[in-house]
Scaffold this motif. Structure first.
Motif, mmCIF file in Angstrom:
data_model
loop_
_atom_site.group_PDB
_atom_site.id
_atom_site.type_symbol
_atom_site.label_atom_id
_atom_site.label_comp_id
_atom_site.label_asym_id
_atom_site.label_seq_id
_atom_site.Cartn_x
_atom_site.Cartn_y
_atom_site.Cartn_z
ATOM 1 N N ASP A 112 -3.988 -11.860 12.321
ATOM 2 C CA ASP A 112 -4.152 -13.247 11.418
ATOM 3 C C ASP A 112 -2.882 -13.611 10.697
ATOM 4 O OD1 ASP A 112 -6.733 -13.589 11.781
ATOM 5 O OD2 ASP A 112 -7.539 -12.923 9.937
ATOM 6 N N SER A 113 -1.854 -12.916 10.945
ATOM 7 C CA SER A 113 -0.404 -13.053 10.463
ATOM 8 C C SER A 113 -0.436 -13.011 9.091
ATOM 9 C CB SER A 113 -0.054 -14.410 11.005
ATOM 10 O OG SER A 113 -0.138 -14.532 12.161
ATOM 11 N N ILE A 114 -0.861 -11.895 8.448
ATOM 12 C CA ILE A 114 -0.880 -11.663 6.864
ATOM 13 C C ILE A 114 0.272 -10.680 6.585
ATOM 14 C CG2 ILE A 114 -2.206 -10.705 4.941
ATOM 15 C CD1 ILE A 114 -3.202 -13.518 6.550
ATOM 16 N N PRO A 115 1.004 -10.970 5.497
ATOM 17 C CA PRO A 115 1.994 -9.900 5.170
ATOM 18 C C PRO A 115 1.715 -8.879 4.587
ATOM 19 C CG PRO A 115 2.092 -11.896 3.643
ATOM 20 C CD PRO A 115 0.861 -12.290 4.793
ATOM 21 N N MET A 116 2.045 -7.718 4.748
ATOM 22 C CA MET A 116 1.378 -6.499 4.246
ATOM 23 C C MET A 116 2.577 -5.555 4.542
ATOM 24 S SD MET A 116 -1.787 -4.066 5.679
ATOM 25 C CE MET A 116 -3.057 -5.328 5.230
ATOM 26 N N LEU A 117 2.845 -4.684 3.301
ATOM 27 C CA LEU A 117 3.846 -3.667 3.376
ATOM 28 C C LEU A 117 3.319 -2.346 3.202
ATOM 29 C CD1 LEU A 117 6.839 -2.673 3.321
ATOM 30 C CD2 LEU A 117 7.098 -3.214 0.785
ATOM 31 N N VAL A 118 3.279 -1.562 4.257
ATOM 32 C CA VAL A 118 2.527 -0.264 4.083
ATOM 33 C C VAL A 118 3.716 0.784 3.985
ATOM 34 C CG1 VAL A 118 1.243 1.684 5.274
ATOM 35 C CG2 VAL A 118 0.644 -0.928 5.401
ATOM 36 N N ILE A 119 3.920 1.499 2.812
ATOM 37 C CA ILE A 119 4.693 2.544 2.478
ATOM 38 C C ILE A 119 4.142 3.823 2.602
ATOM 39 C CG2 ILE A 119 6.296 3.746 1.128
ATOM 40 C CD1 ILE A 119 6.790 0.623 0.095
ATOM 41 N N SER A 120 4.503 4.778 3.624
ATOM 42 C CA SER A 120 3.787 6.186 3.730
ATOM 43 C C SER A 120 4.714 7.223 3.645
ATOM 44 C CB SER A 120 2.938 6.261 5.191
ATOM 45 O OG SER A 120 3.876 6.608 6.170
ATOM 46 N N SER A 121 4.148 8.402 3.307
ATOM 47 C CA SER A 121 4.855 9.641 3.611
ATOM 48 C C SER A 121 5.000 10.082 4.906
ATOM 49 C CB SER A 121 4.670 10.672 2.705
ATOM 50 O OG SER A 121 3.161 10.843 2.952
ATOM 51 N N VAL A 122 5.835 11.061 5.257
ATOM 52 C CA VAL A 122 5.759 11.894 6.655
ATOM 53 C C VAL A 122 6.410 13.256 6.437
ATOM 54 C CG1 VAL A 122 8.059 11.004 7.650
ATOM 55 C CG2 VAL A 122 6.055 11.451 8.959
ATOM 56 N N ASN A 123 6.088 14.120 7.145
ATOM 57 C CA ASN A 123 6.597 15.604 7.106
ATOM 58 C C ASN A 123 8.167 15.328 6.968
ATOM 59 O OD1 ASN A 123 3.869 15.960 8.660
ATOM 60 N ND2 ASN A 123 4.120 17.482 7.038
ATOM 61 N N CYS A 130 0.825 -1.155 -0.031
ATOM 62 C CA CYS A 130 -0.180 0.016 -0.111
ATOM 63 C C CYS A 130 0.775 1.248 0.079
ATOM 64 C CB CYS A 130 -1.001 -0.025 1.147
ATOM 65 S SG CYS A 130 -1.916 -1.600 1.410
ATOM 66 N N PHE A 131 0.454 2.273 -0.853
ATOM 67 C CA PHE A 131 1.060 3.506 -0.635
ATOM 68 C C PHE A 131 0.109 4.496 -0.017
ATOM 69 C CE2 PHE A 131 4.128 3.527 -4.801
ATOM 70 C CZ PHE A 131 4.736 2.601 -4.052
ATOM 71 N N ILE A 132 0.444 4.955 1.182
ATOM 72 C CA ILE A 132 -0.466 5.749 1.874
ATOM 73 C C ILE A 132 0.171 7.310 2.356
ATOM 74 C CG2 ILE A 132 -1.846 5.640 4.489
ATOM 75 C CD1 ILE A 132 -2.571 3.434 1.849
ATOM 76 N N ILE A 133 -0.919 8.262 2.340
ATOM 77 C CA ILE A 133 -0.409 9.465 2.771
ATOM 78 C C ILE A 133 -0.467 9.525 4.280
ATOM 79 C CG2 ILE A 133 -1.606 10.522 0.684
ATOM 80 C CD1 ILE A 133 -3.710 11.686 2.752
ATOM 81 N N THR A 134 0.488 10.752 4.477
ATOM 82 C CA THR A 134 0.907 11.018 5.969
ATOM 83 C C THR A 134 -0.647 11.226 6.747
ATOM 84 O OG1 THR A 134 2.162 12.355 4.827
ATOM 85 C CG2 THR A 134 2.197 12.393 7.190
#
Length: 533
Positions: free
Chosen positions: A89-100, A68-72
């Motif tokens: 549920d032990s599911i692989p998820m990569l959350v890439i977000s911005s930050v200030n 996932c690409f997620i905003i700040t």
């Protein structure tokens, strides 16, 4: 110039990422600069929670991390619920977000989307959260994330990129090959001790959890080698085929299976938390293990939670099963074996217990007549609760839902979209209730846009029916459960979906046969005759 954001896309593509879920915002547009020049497909949900649920469904089907690409700020607070479900549920998820920008972090000056500390907020629903403070850190942090996905208990990972890092030069960096990490193998001594106890057991019991989902052949063979009646958690459904002589379903909360657990002299539990919502959904604390407990789990801490084992084996489930099979005498499937007879007795007792659920069994039988290879992705609703007990499928990753563990509403629709994207060739049925569908109904627009042909089986009882019954059983005047129910068919058609109310079972089957392949079909089933007694 190649920016850090562009390099990130190249590295993800090189490591097998083919789909990203996200909603572009002013703080993430630089992550999108490189996407049009890659082979990565982008799916736009209508809410960041939907992005997380879609990536969860995609990951469960493919075994690969959902990205996932997620905003700040609000984007991250929105996706937390989905990360919580994936964490449980032990599911692989990569959350890439911005930050200030780095110079603005934690100042509290009211910058756009500012939070005091995103990483601290995400810590409880992730394996780890990392703030990238320089471009050169990126390859190593990504490698850490994929190490979690590949070689330990998979869970969400969050990586946040400050706005000045996303646009920083990365021309000097080279795309790295993905390291192939081995999953943990069992230590010799406890494995041999476990094999000896299991070989001598007179009344063994096998408990399989979602950690075994990649070990279908091994699970079927191990049950026969042990001649052990076998119970599966909801996330393990399908590991044993419906006609396996040792299968006793997912009914650990019911008396016949609990009696079996008390009578067993050795219980082998693999890849299961032995958690409440799989083993004690009636919440009375009466699932008890009478004999010795042997546990195998990829998470060493989980080995000691809920039920203490006499033998604890830290290992990947598939690797440990293969090693055990090498140490146990070979057996052939036999419907007259002692274990098969014990399993048959339990199945007969359960059939009596479920005699009042014939309408649910008929519903699923009719669906599977038309779509025998369907995958069911569910929310928290009556069709899910009943199917958890009644439905058996041939193959893992075909039945999963949000009714166990974290137990969020709204999961079923977006997760079904992700599942269909992960394996487009298999029919996907989203089991939703009228209450839960209203949480994430806007994701119908995402499915139409992406040309995703899922079937939404909407069980409509005009409110939160299960909670209402729960209140009434406790002499609580029902409040907040008889909610306003909109015209779902009109709304679905407004989104561009096909939508119709099923009149009876024959009409339901006709609708399933003619479901469109390029957009969702919503089939409304009213909780009344002929679908309920």
């Amino acid at each position: 110039m190649t920016t850090c954001g562009e390099f990130l896309v190249k590295q993800l593509e090189a490591w097998g990422v083919d789909t990203v879920f996200g909603i572009p915002g002013v703080h993430t547009v630089e992550l999108y600069r490189g996407l049009p020049h890659s082979n990565i497909r982008h799916i736009t949900p209508r809410h960041e929670q939907g992005a997380g649920f879609m990536s969860d469904g995609y990951a469960r089907v493919t075994g690969k991390p959902g990205v996932c690409f997620i905003i700040t700020g609000p984007g991250m607070t929105n996706i937390l619920t989905a990360m919580g479900q994936a964490y449980a549920d032990s599911i692989p998820m990569l959350v890439i977000s911005s930050v200030n920008e780095r110079s603005r972090l934690a100042h509290g000056n009211g910058y756009l989307h500012e939070l005091p500390n995103q990483r601290a907020m995400v810590a409880g629903v992730s394996a780890f959260s990392h703030t990238l403070m320089s471009v050169d850190e990126l390859p190593a942090v990504l490698a850490r994330a994929f190490a979690v996905f590949d070689s330990e208990r998979p869970r969400p990972v969050h990586i946040e990129l400050p706005l000045d890092i996303i646009t920083a030069p990365a021309d000097h960096m080279q795309v790295r090959p993905r390291a192939q990490l081995a999953r943990p193998a069992p230590a010799r001594s406890p494995l041999h001790e476990a094999a000896a106890k299991l070989a001598k057991a007179k009344n063994p019991l096998l408990l399989l959890g979602g950690g075994c989902v990649a070990a279908q052949a091994e699970a079927r063979a191990l049950a026969i080698a042990l001649d052990a009646p076998t119970a599966q958690t909801i996330n393990a459904k399908g590991l044993l085929q419906p006609d396996h002589p040792l299968l006793i379903g997912s009914n650990q909360s019911l008396i016949p299976v609990r009696e079996l657990a008390l009578e067993a002299d050795v219980v082998l539990a693999i890849g299961t938390e032995l958690g409440e919502t799989d083993y004690d959904v009636v919440f009375d604390g009466n699932f008890k293990i009478g004999g010795e407990l042997i546990r195998i789990d990829i998470d060493p801490q989980q080995l000691m939670r809920n039920y203490a084992p006499s033998i604890a084996i830290h290992s990947d489930a598939r690797t440990a099963m293969r090693a055990l099979l090498d140490l146990l005498p070979a057996r052939e499937a036999d419907t007259s074996s002692p274990g098969a007879q014990r399993a048959a007795k339990v199945r007969a007792q359960l059939a009596e217990d479920f005699s009042g659920w014939a309408h649910y069994r008929t519903l699923f039988d009719k669906i599977l007549e038309v779509l025998p290879d369907a995958r069911f992705v569910g929310d928290s609703t009556q069709t899910v609760y009943s199917g958890n007990h009644l439905v058996e499928l041939d193959g893992g990753r075909r039945w999963f839902n949000a009714s166990t563990g974290y137990g969020t509403l709204g999961y079923g629709l977006p997760a079904a979209i992700g599942a269909k994207l992960g394996e487009p060739g298999r029919p996907v049925i989203s089991l939703m209730g009228d209450g839960g569908l209203q949480f994430t109904m806007t994701e119908l627009a995402s499915a139409v846009e992406a040309k995703v042909g899922i079937i939404v089986l909407l069980w409509n009882n005009h409110g939160y029916g299960e909670i209402k019954r729960y209140m009434e059983r406790r002499d609580i005047t029902p409040l907040g459960v008889d909610i306003y129910t909109p015209d779902f068919l009109a709304i679905a058609k407004g989104f561009g979906c096909a939508a119709e109310r099923a009149r009876d079972h024959d009409h339901l089957q006709e609708l399933l046969r003619t479901a469109p392949s390029d957009r969702p079909l919503i089939v409304e089933v009213m909780e009344a005759a002929p679908f309920a007694p």
